[in-house]
Design an enzyme around this catalytic site. Structure first.
Site, mmCIF file in Angstrom:
data_model
loop_
_atom_site.group_PDB
_atom_site.id
_atom_site.type_symbol
_atom_site.label_atom_id
_atom_site.label_comp_id
_atom_site.label_asym_id
_atom_site.label_seq_id
_atom_site.Cartn_x
_atom_site.Cartn_y
_atom_site.Cartn_z
ATOM 1 N N CYS A 195 0.588 -0.979 0.375
ATOM 2 C CA CYS A 195 0.546 0.072 0.516
ATOM 3 C C CYS A 195 0.803 1.034 -0.261
ATOM 4 O O CYS A 195 1.406 1.917 -0.828
ATOM 5 C CB CYS A 195 -1.270 -0.333 1.247
ATOM 6 S SG CYS A 195 -2.261 1.091 0.647
ATOM 7 N N GLU A 209 -0.801 -9.020 4.927
ATOM 8 C CA GLU A 209 -0.816 -8.069 6.685
ATOM 9 C C GLU A 209 -2.131 -8.984 6.936
ATOM 10 O O GLU A 209 -2.135 -9.051 8.419
ATOM 11 C CB GLU A 209 0.428 -7.437 6.665
ATOM 12 C CG GLU A 209 -0.358 -6.282 6.969
ATOM 13 C CD GLU A 209 -0.350 -5.531 5.910
ATOM 14 O OE1 GLU A 209 -0.199 -6.384 4.459
ATOM 15 O OE2 GLU A 209 -1.009 -4.518 5.820
ATOM 16 N N HIS A 263 -3.208 -5.804 0.887
ATOM 17 C CA HIS A 263 -2.792 -5.791 2.385
ATOM 18 C C HIS A 263 -2.586 -7.429 2.500
ATOM 19 O O HIS A 263 -3.447 -7.750 3.726
ATOM 20 C CB HIS A 263 -3.871 -5.393 3.984
ATOM 21 C CG HIS A 263 -3.231 -3.984 3.220
ATOM 22 N ND1 HIS A 263 -2.340 -3.488 4.018
ATOM 23 C CD2 HIS A 263 -4.525 -2.937 2.321
ATOM 24 C CE1 HIS A 263 -2.824 -1.725 3.702
ATOM 25 N NE2 HIS A 263 -3.762 -1.364 2.956
#
Lengths: 85, 227
Positions: free
Chosen positions: B86, B196, B194
C-alpha cells in the site's frame, strides 16, 4: 537574491486524471455541454534565496526530485526576482 | 531470519505487519524508525501501509527522502527481499525502486474491501508457496491505488515476468489490472492489497500467510546451501 517561484504541475498527455474526469461530468450535468475536458493541475509557490546563476538549476532539480513525479506529471515554472523597496 | 518493519511518521499498518510476521512465520521481527540509517543484521525489509507524512504532495513522495531509504536501497541491491504494501508500494514507486506511478482511484472513492487476486508469477521469493494462477482473497484499503505505467514499461514488466498479482475485480482503474509488481531482479515487491491483514481465518482470510512463508522458505533454502 530572493526569488518568488511559481511551479505549475500538470498531468502528462495521455495520463487519465480521475479528478478531471469527474469534474468534466459534473460540468456537463450543470449544463456546460461544451466542456471537452478538464485537467486539474497544481501550483506550488516557493520563496527562496539563491544566486542568479543557480536559481533555475535549483528549481529544475526541485521539480525533478520532489515537486513533480516525472513519470506522470509535467512541470513548468516562472521565476521572479523580489526587488526590495 | 530477521525482518525489519520500517516506521514512517504516519505509517499505520506497522503493527499489523509486525503481527503478521509473528503469526504467519514466527520469525524475529523489529521496528526500525525512519531516521535510522542502517539495516545491518536484517534479512528482509517490510514497508507498511499508512499515510506517511500525511500523503502530502503525493503519497510516498516525502517518505522516500527519509534517511532509512538509503539503507532500504542497499538491502535491495544486496538481493534481500523488500516488500512494500500500500503506502509502502507508493514509497517504492516514488523512490524509483519500482517502475510506474500511482494516481487517485478511478472512481475517486477510498476502496476498502476484500478483493480476489490472481497469482501471476509463483516463482518469486514472495510467491513460491502459491500455485501459479491461484485466486486469493486479500483486502485492499486505498484512495490512490490506480497504478499507471506507459506502454513501453508495461511491455517490459510482461517480458520480465514482473507482474506478480492482478485484480480479479479492477475497481481502482489500474493499468492491466496490476495489483503488485517486482523489480527486474525479483527481490523487491510492491503491492496495494494487504497480505498482512489476511493471515488468520478469524479475520476473513488467511491467504496472505503464504507470502510470508514464501520469504522464509527461500531464505532457509539459500542459507542451507551457503552454510
Amino acid at each position: 537574491m530572493t526569488y518568488n517561484v511559481k511551479v505549475y504541475i500538470s498531468w502528462k498527455a495521455g495520463v487519465l486524471d480521475p479528478q478531471g474526469a469527474a469534474v468534466t461530468d459534473s460540468l456537463h450535468k450543470i449544463g456546460y455541454s461544451g466542456v471537452e475536458s478538464v485537467s486539474i493541475s497544481r501550483m506550488v509557490e516557493v520563496k527562496m534565496e539563491a544566486d542568479r546563476d543557480s536559481v533555475e538549476r535549483q528549481v529544475t532539480e526541485m521539480c525533478e526530485k520532489l515537486l513533480a513525479n516525472p513519470v506522470i506529471e509535467d512541470y513548468s515554472y516562472e521565476i521572479e526576482e523580489v526587488v526590495s523597496s | 531470519m530477521k525482518f525489519a518493519v520500517i516506521m514512517f511518521p504516519g505509517s499505520n499498518c506497522d503493527v499489523d505487519m509486525y503481527h503478521a510476521v509473528e503469526e504467519a512465520v514466527g520469525e524475529e521481527v523489529e521496528y526500525v524508525w525512519h531516521n535510522e540509517t542502517s539495516l545491518e543484521g536484517f534479512d528482509a525489509v517490510l514497508l507498511p501501509g499508512g499515510f506517511s507524512y500525511g500523503d502530502y504532495l503525493r503519497p510516498g513522495a516525502i517518505a522516500h527522502f527519509s534517511p532509512i531509504m538509503e539503507a532500504v536501497k542497499k538491502a535491495a541491491d544486496e538481493g534481500k527481499p523488500v516488500l512494500g504494501v500500500c503506502n509502502g508500494f507508493q514509497v517504492l514507486l516514488e523512490s524509483r525502486m519500482l517502475p510506474g506511478a500511482m494516481r487517485r482511484n478511478k472512481n475517486l472513492h477510498f476502496i476498502c474491501k476484500t478483493l480476489p487476486l490472481t497469482v501471476e508469477n509463483n516463482t518469486t521469493v514472495f510467491t513460491n508457496s502459491y500455485e501459479q494462477g491461484e485466486t486469493i482473497q486479500i483486502p485492499v484499503a486505498h484512495g490512490d491505488g490506480n497504478y499507471y505505467c506507459d506502454e513501453k514499461t508495461l511491455a517490459e514488466l510482461r517480458e520480465n515476468n514482473q507482474i506478480v498479482f492482478t485484480y480479479g475485480l479492477n475497481e481502482n482503474g489500474s493499468t492491466a489490472d496490476i495489483a503488485g509488481i517486482t523489480n527486474k531482479e525479483g527481490n523487491v515487491l510492491g503491492m496495494m492489497p494487504h497480505p498482512e491483514r489476511a493471515v488468520e481465518e478469524l479475520l476473513g482470510s488467511a491467504d496472505g500467510k503464504k507470502l510470508f512463508t514464501s520469504i522464509v522458505k527461500q531464505w532457509r533454502e539459500k542459507n542451507a546451501v551457503t552454510s
